[in-house]
Scaffold this active site. Structure first.
Site, short mmCIF file in Angstrom:
data_model
loop_
_atom_site.label_atom_id
_atom_site.label_comp_id
_atom_site.label_asym_id
_atom_site.label_seq_id
_atom_site.Cartn_x
_atom_site.Cartn_y
_atom_site.Cartn_z
N HIS A 272 2.44 -12.38 -20.69
CA HIS A 272 2.62 -11.20 -19.84
C HIS A 272 4.08 -10.94 -19.51
O HIS A 272 4.54 -9.79 -19.50
CB HIS A 272 1.86 -11.37 -18.53
CG HIS A 272 0.42 -11.02 -18.59
ND1 HIS A 272 -0.04 -9.73 -18.60
CD2 HIS A 272 -0.69 -11.80 -18.64
CE1 HIS A 272 -1.36 -9.72 -18.64
NE2 HIS A 272 -1.78 -10.98 -18.67
N TYR B 178 -1.77 2.67 -9.20
CA TYR B 178 -0.59 2.49 -10.04
C TYR B 178 -0.96 1.64 -11.25
O TYR B 178 -1.57 0.58 -11.11
CB TYR B 178 0.55 1.82 -9.26
CG TYR B 178 1.82 1.73 -10.08
CD1 TYR B 178 2.62 2.85 -10.24
CD2 TYR B 178 2.19 0.54 -10.71
CE1 TYR B 178 3.77 2.79 -11.01
CE2 TYR B 178 3.34 0.48 -11.49
CZ TYR B 178 4.12 1.61 -11.64
OH TYR B 178 5.25 1.55 -12.42
N GLN C 267 9.86 4.86 -7.51
CA GLN C 267 9.75 6.30 -7.27
C GLN C 267 8.29 6.76 -7.29
O GLN C 267 7.92 7.69 -6.57
CB GLN C 267 10.61 7.09 -8.26
CG GLN C 267 10.27 6.92 -9.72
CD GLN C 267 11.04 5.79 -10.38
OE1 GLN C 267 11.44 4.83 -9.73
NE2 GLN C 267 11.26 5.90 -11.69
N ASP D 229 -9.97 -10.54 -17.79
CA ASP D 229 -9.00 -9.45 -17.89
C ASP D 229 -9.64 -8.17 -18.39
O ASP D 229 -9.17 -7.07 -18.07
CB ASP D 229 -7.87 -9.85 -18.85
CG ASP D 229 -6.87 -10.79 -18.20
OD1 ASP D 229 -6.84 -10.89 -16.96
OD2 ASP D 229 -6.10 -11.44 -18.95
N THR E 53 2.10 -12.59 -12.90
CA THR E 53 0.78 -13.17 -13.09
C THR E 53 0.84 -14.68 -13.18
O THR E 53 1.89 -15.26 -13.50
CB THR E 53 0.12 -12.58 -14.35
OG1 THR E 53 -1.27 -12.95 -14.37
CG2 THR E 53 0.79 -13.06 -15.61
N GLN F 272 -1.48 -16.26 -20.47
CA GLN F 272 -0.84 -15.72 -19.27
C GLN F 272 0.67 -15.63 -19.44
O GLN F 272 1.31 -14.70 -18.96
CB GLN F 272 -1.19 -16.57 -18.05
CG GLN F 272 -2.63 -16.46 -17.62
CD GLN F 272 -3.08 -15.03 -17.41
OE1 GLN F 272 -3.92 -14.53 -18.15
NE2 GLN F 272 -2.54 -14.37 -16.43
N GLU G 297 -3.85 -16.95 -8.76
CA GLU G 297 -4.45 -15.67 -9.11
C GLU G 297 -5.68 -15.89 -9.99
O GLU G 297 -6.76 -15.36 -9.74
CB GLU G 297 -3.42 -14.81 -9.84
CG GLU G 297 -3.95 -13.47 -10.32
CD GLU G 297 -2.96 -12.75 -11.22
OE1 GLU G 297 -3.13 -11.54 -11.43
OE2 GLU G 297 -2.02 -13.40 -11.75
N HIS G 298 -5.49 -16.67 -11.05
CA HIS G 298 -6.59 -17.06 -11.95
C HIS G 298 -6.69 -18.58 -11.95
O HIS G 298 -5.70 -19.26 -12.20
CB HIS G 298 -6.32 -16.61 -13.39
CG HIS G 298 -5.94 -15.17 -13.54
ND1 HIS G 298 -4.62 -14.75 -13.63
CD2 HIS G 298 -6.70 -14.06 -13.64
CE1 HIS G 298 -4.59 -13.44 -13.77
NE2 HIS G 298 -5.84 -12.99 -13.78
N ASN H 122 5.96 -4.50 -11.15
CA ASN H 122 7.07 -5.45 -11.11
C ASN H 122 7.59 -5.59 -9.68
O ASN H 122 7.04 -5.04 -8.73
CB ASN H 122 8.17 -5.03 -12.09
CG ASN H 122 8.75 -3.66 -11.76
OD1 ASN H 122 8.64 -3.17 -10.63
ND2 ASN H 122 9.36 -3.02 -12.74
N HIS I 242 -10.22 1.93 34.28
CA HIS I 242 -11.29 1.69 33.31
C HIS I 242 -12.64 1.60 34.03
O HIS I 242 -13.64 2.17 33.57
CB HIS I 242 -11.03 0.39 32.54
CG HIS I 242 -10.01 0.50 31.45
ND1 HIS I 242 -8.71 0.87 31.69
CD2 HIS I 242 -10.12 0.30 30.10
CE1 HIS I 242 -8.04 0.87 30.55
NE2 HIS I 242 -8.87 0.53 29.57
#
Length: 436
Positions: free
Chosen positions: A267, A126, A190, A367, A242, A264, A333-334, A219, A426
């Site tokens: 974004h 995606y 969707q 990035d 982010t 950042q 994240e960063h 999102n 077994h």
């Protein structure tokens, strides 16, 4: 401009005290559930209805024609083309070294276990298309899947009114440069449902077959849909807005720190920018730089909203040892390290999606052009999850091969443990091989 949290002298676990966006994915799941279920039940008609409702675009087909993908590459700005090709080269170089090798272990004489690393068959990638458009995410998603040996690569990205209802032309061009020609102009929840369940189209050539794994940022609606599909398919992570954390001391250049916090923040209004430092003097210099630089940046209002939100701020610590504990608790994240002996501190970090060392390794490099991957865990998930890599698309399969003598040698142990767990059949399955 930045909210302040003073942890100097505090011995508490800082996790509940740190700036963090409040996102209720569970609530979003319930809001988006009808859309996901409609796509599962009705396929193309439900996707088309949701696309009109959420994106304001009427689609006639799901799949982007191959000719449109090729045309996007031909009309791509030459400078952008060169940059994408270089990003592909560097990213491929890093990810090619990640491929695990099959290993055979001789457990006993006549008994081996081989661990095979096998790629999944089909992956849905995606690529967002909201406030910003991300051809770089195509690179970051496709390259590790290709290096893992995935045969079926599918890209889904929202349709854009400005591009005649097709995904952004730069996203399509990146697909073309990477040799991906199965692309769908569908976004949001969707798209995730289409990838997970599959969907009919206007004809057989427009059909989307279901995938095994869905990866890529998005999102909150995309995140909620991925949560709903978890189990039906594999997912990389539930990505949130982010975030950047910067661990800095008084030696840091305030211009760099401010610029990186802003980078950042542009974004998304919910993006998090957090400075962790033991220097009040640095904070004063950074605040002055933020005032100057924010006023000059293109997305001023978006940046200002993010920087002044509850998810952003300054965290004051007593020293860098406490600062390290704080950034490990935050699990960004960063994470940038802008201190004396930056590499020394960076190599002690336990929790981060990616770590950027020193003044010349900004997050912006990662990035696009460092060779590392920018699809990374957010919202503290770096405590338990990794960024996207070749391993994301591989499964370890154990192949067990024992001969008669090796099984006979293990038989009594198998029977003993089977009886201890009240599973006598077994043990019988082993005994049956040695009965007269």
């Amino acid at each position: 401009m930045l909210n302040r949290t003073d942890l100097r002298g505090s011995l508490r676990d800082p996790r509940g005290l740190l700036p963090r966006a409040r996102l209720d994915v569970s609530e979003a799941v319930e809001q988006i559930r009808p859309t996901v279920e409609a796509v599962h039940q009705h396929g193309f008609s439900a996707i088309a209805e949701a696309t009109t409702r959420f994106d304001g675009v009427t689609i006639e087909r799901l799949r982007v024609p191959k000719a449109a993908i090729a045309a996007a590459a031909e009309t791509l700005d030459p400078q952008v083309r060169d940059a994408l090709l270089e990003a592909i080269r560097r990213t491929r170089k890093v990810h090619a070294d990640q491929r695990r090798q099959d290993v055979t272990t001789q457990v006993v004489a006549g008994g081996t276990v081989t661990e095979r690393w096998v790629p999944v068959s089909r992956v849905g990638l995606y690529v967002p298309g909201g406030l910003a458009l991300y051809p770089s995410t195509v690179v970051m998603s496709v390259v590790p899947a290709q290096e893992a040996g995935v045969e079926g690569l599918v890209v889904a990205s929202p349709p854009q009114k400005e591009n005649g209802g097709l995904p952004d032309s730069r996203v399509l061009a990146a697909c073309a440069l990477l040799g991906v020609d199965e692309v769908y102009g569908v976004g949001g929840a969707q798209a995730i449902a289409m990838l997970g369940y599959g969907s009919d189209g206007v004809d057989e050539g427009d059909r989307c077959e279901p995938v095994d794994i869905i990866t890529g940022p998005g999102n909150i609606w995309v995140t909620a849909a991925k949560r709903l599909l978890r189990g039906t398919v594999g997912i990389d992570a539930e990505a949130g807005p982010t975030e950047i954390a910067i661990l800095a001391d008084e030696t840091a250049d305030a211009r760099h720190v401010a610029a990186d916090l802003i980078s950042q923040a542009e974004h998304d209004p919910l993006a998090a920018s957090v400075l962790v430092t033991d220097s009040e003097e640095l904070v004063a210099r950074v605040e002055a730089e933020l005032t100057r630089q924010v006023a000059a940046t293109k997305h001023e209002q978006r940046v200002l909203t993010a920087l002044t939100g509850e998810q952003s701020g300054v965290v004051l610590v007593g020293d860098l040892e406490q600062g390290l504990r704080v950034v490990d608790a935050y699990a960004a994240e960063h994470l940038e390290i802008q201190t004396r002996d930056a590499r020394q501190w960076a190599m002690r970090v336990r929790n981060a999606g990616a770590v950027f060392v020193g003044a010349w390794s900004p997050v912006s490099l990662g990035d696009y052009m460092a060779g590392s991957n920018h699809v990374l865990p957010t919202a503290g998930c770096a405590r338990h999850s990794s960024g996207l890599s070749v391993q994301s698309f591989l499964r370890g399969i154990h192949v067990v091969e024992y001969d008669e003598a090796a099984l006979r040698d293990a038989a009594d142990h198998v029977v003993a443990l089977a009886n201890a767990e009240d599973l006598p059949a077994h043990g019988d399955a082993v005994r049956a091989r040695f009965s007269a």
